[in-house]
Motif scaffolding. Structure first.
Motif, short mmCIF file in Angstrom:
data_model
loop_
_atom_site.label_atom_id
_atom_site.label_comp_id
_atom_site.label_asym_id
_atom_site.label_seq_id
_atom_site.Cartn_x
_atom_site.Cartn_y
_atom_site.Cartn_z
N THR A 184 42.52 43.79 51.59
CA THR A 184 43.23 43.57 50.53
C THR A 184 42.95 42.97 49.51
N PHE A 187 39.92 44.84 47.62
CA PHE A 187 40.52 45.93 46.50
C PHE A 187 41.40 45.23 45.40
N ALA A 188 41.87 44.06 45.57
CA ALA A 188 42.75 43.38 44.64
C ALA A 188 41.68 42.97 43.49
N LEU A 190 38.58 43.98 42.90
CA LEU A 190 38.21 45.34 42.16
C LEU A 190 39.22 45.77 41.03
N PHE A 192 42.46 47.02 41.90
CA PHE A 192 43.37 48.08 42.29
C PHE A 192 44.81 47.75 42.34
N PHE A 193 45.11 46.42 41.99
CA PHE A 193 46.61 46.05 42.13
C PHE A 193 47.00 45.54 40.98
N SER A 194 47.58 46.36 40.08
CA SER A 194 48.12 45.95 38.80
C SER A 194 49.24 45.11 38.74
N SER A 200 53.13 46.17 44.84
CA SER A 200 51.86 46.81 45.61
C SER A 200 51.06 45.90 46.45
#
Length: 464
Positions: A184, A187-188, A190, A192-194, A200
Motif C-alpha cells: 500500500t 503504491f501510495a 508512486l 496512486f492514491f489521490s 481509497s
C-alpha cells in the motif's frame, strides 16, 4: 461547507464572522470550465441596519449576550481565471510545511540504519568468520577440546519454543500485515492514491490484507510443522481467525462508540457486513490455501541435532534479562520514527491531510531494518552468553518499538488533546491498534531473520 467563527477586534470585543469572500479559480478546457480551487476569507460586517442591507459597510458585528441578535449572513464571489492544470489542483493544499522537518527525520533514520548495518557487518564478517574458523580448526585437531561461546549451545538452539502454536500464528499474521502495508505504501508513494478520492487508502489496506491471507496461512503452517506441531487443524483455523478477529473486535467496539454519539465517522452496517463477507469468503479461504501448501511441503530440517536433555542456562547479567533487552532495543527504532510519528499524529487528530507517503515508505523500511538488525545483534550476544531461548525473545525485541509508540500516544493525549470520554475511548482504541500492528510487523520480520541467521551460523560449523 463554510463554518462561522468568532474573532476579536483591537479592543478585545468578540466579533461574529457573518460575511465570506469566496475566491474561485477556474480554467477553460474545450469549452468546459473546471474549478481548480477556492479560497474563503471570513469577516465581520454589520450589514443589516435599520431594516436595510448594505454589504459594503465597514462596521463590524459584535453579539450582545443579554438580548437577542439579528444577524444577516452574506457572501461575495470572485471568479479568477487560472492557467493551471486540473491534475495539479491539489498542489495548493499539499504544500509541504517546514520540509526540512521531514528531511531531517529521513536522514536521521537512514543514518541509524547505516550505523547498525556497519556494526552488524563487522560482527558477521569479522567476529563470526573468526569464530567459525576457530571452531572448525578445533574439530580437526586430535586433542578433544571443550566447546565454548555460541557453539556450546548447538544442541539446544533449535529446541522448539513454548506456545509454538501462538508463535507460528503471530509470525504468519505479521508477514501478512507487512505485505499489506509495504504494498500500500509503495503504491501510495508512486501517487496512486489521490487526496480527492477519500477512503481509497483505507480500502487498499483492507483489500490487500484479505489477499495476503495466503501468506499468513503458508508461513504459519511451515513454522508449525518445523516446530513439530501435530494439531494442524487448529493451526489452520487459528491463523485465519485470531489476528483478524482481534482487530475486527476492537474496530466494532470503536464503531459502537461512534454510533452512540451519532458521529459521521461511524461505519454503516452495510460496510461492516461487506467486511465480514470479505473476511469469510476471501481472506479465510486464501489462508486455508496457504496453510494447505505450507503443510504439504517437506519439513524444514535444522543444520544441527537437538539434544534430548535441555542444557541449563547459566546466570545472565542484568543487561541480558528479557525485560531489559526488550526495553533497551525499542529506544533506537522509536527515535528514528519519532519526528514522522508526531507529524502523523498531528495530521490525524487535527484534521489535516497526510500525503507524504514517499517519506512514510522510507521511514517504514528504516524501522523494519533497524528492528531486524538490533534483533540479530542481540540474538548473537545472547547465544554467546549460552542462552538459547531466542525464539520468543527475538519476536519481542524486534516488536519492542510498539511499546514506545503506545507510551507516546499516552503522552500526546495528555499534552496536546482535550477529549471527552467517548473520544478518549476512540483515541486509545486506535492507538492500541497501531501499536499492535507495529508489534506484529516488526516482530515477525525480526523473528524470521533471526531464524535465518541462526541456521546460517550453525550450518557453517562442524558438529560431531
Amino acid at each position: 461547507m463554510i463554518f462561522t467563527q468568532l474573532g476579536i477586534d483591537r479592543n478585545g470585543i468578540p466579533l461574529f464572522h457573518n460575511h465570506y469572500d469566496i475566491t474561485i479559480e477556474y480554467n477553460q478546457h474545450d469549452k468546459l470550465f473546471q474549478v481548480l480551487g477556492a479560497i474563503v476569507t471570513p469577516s465581520s460586517k454589520n450589514s443589516f441596519q435599520n431594516n436595510k442591507f448594505n454589504c459594503d459597510t465597514t462596521d463590524t458585528l459584535s453579539l450582545k449576550g443579554a438580548t437577542s441578535n439579528e444577524v444577516a449572513f452574506s457572501y461575495s464571489v470572485t471568479w479568477i481565471p487560472n492557467t493551471g492544470n486540473w491534475a495539479t489542483r491539489w498542489d495548493v493544499f499539499l504544500t509541504i510545511q517546514n520540509p526540512s522537518f521531514h528531511w531531517y527525520s529521513l536522514a536521521y533514520s537512514i543514518g541509524i540504519v547505516l550505523v547498525l548495518t556497519g556494526v552488524l557487518a563487522a560482527i558477521l564478517f569479522r567476529i563470526l568468520n573468526r569464530d567459525i574458523a576457530r571452531y572448525n580448526q578445533i574439530d580437526l585437531q586430535d586433542d578433544i577440546q571443550e566447546d565454548f561461546g555460541w557453539k556450546l549451545v548447538h544442541g539446544d538452539v533449535f529446541r522448539p519454543p513454548t506456545h509454538l502454536m501462538l508463535l507460528s500464528v503471530l509470525t504468519g499474521s505479521g508477514l501478512q500485515l507487512f505485505g499489506m502495508l509495504f504494498t500500500t505504501l509503495a503504491f501510495a508513494g508512486l501517487g496512486f492514491f489521490s487526496p480527492s478520492y477519500r477512503g481509497s487508502f483505507v480500502t487498499a489496506l483492507v483489500v490487500l490484507f484479505m489477499l495476503f491471507g495466503v501468506v499468513s496461512g503458508f508461513t504459519s503452517a511451515r513454522l508449525y510443522k518445523m516446530f513439530g506441531g501435530d494439531n494442524w487443524k487448529s493451526n489452520i483455523i487459528i491463523t485465519a481467525t485470531l489476528v483478524p478477529g482481534t482487530l475486527f473486535t476492537i474496530f466494532i467496539v470503536i464503531n459502537f462508540f461512534l454510533v452512540a454519539t451519532s458521529s459521521s465517522a461511524s461505519v454503516p452496517f452495510g460496510t461492516i457486513f461487506s467486511m465480514i463477507l470479505l473476511w469469510f469468503l476471501l481472506s479465510t479461504p486464501l489462508s486455508f490455501v496457504g496453510s494447505y501448501y505450507g503443510l504439504k511441503k517437506s519439513k524444514i530440517t535444522h543444520p544441527v541435532r537437538t539434544n534430548q536433555i535441555p542444557r541449563q542456562v547459566p546466570d545472565q547479567p542484568l543487561s541480558m534479562h528479557p525485560f531489559a533487552s526488550v526495553m533497551m532495543a525499542g529506544i533506537l527504532p522509536f527515535a528514528a520514527i519519532y519526528n514522522e510519528l508526531s507529524f502523523i499524529m498531528d495530521s490525524l487528530w487535527f484534521h489535516q491531510i497526510y500525503y507524504l507517503f514517499g517519506f512514510l515508505f522510507v521511514i517504514f523500511l528504516s524501522l523494519v531494518f533497524i528492528c531486524s538488525e538490533l534483533t540479530i545483534l542481540l540474538c548473537y550476544l545472547h547465544l554467546c552468553s549460552e542462552n538459547y531461548h531466542w525464539w520468543w525473545r527475538s519476536f519481542f525485541v524486534a516488536g519492542s518499538t510498539s511499546i514506545y509508540i503506545f507510551l507516546y500516544s499516552i503522552l500526546y493525549y495528555f499534552s496536546r488533546l482535550d477529549l471527552k470520554f467517548t473520544s478518549t475511548i476512540i483515541y486509545f482504541g486506535w492507538s492500541f491498534i497501531t501499536s499492535l500492528l507495529s508489534f506484529l510487523i516488526t516482530g515477525s520480520i525480526g523473528f524470521i531473520l533471526c531464524l535465518l541467521f541462526t541456521r546460517k551460523i550453525y550450518g557453517s560449523i562442524k558438529i560431531d
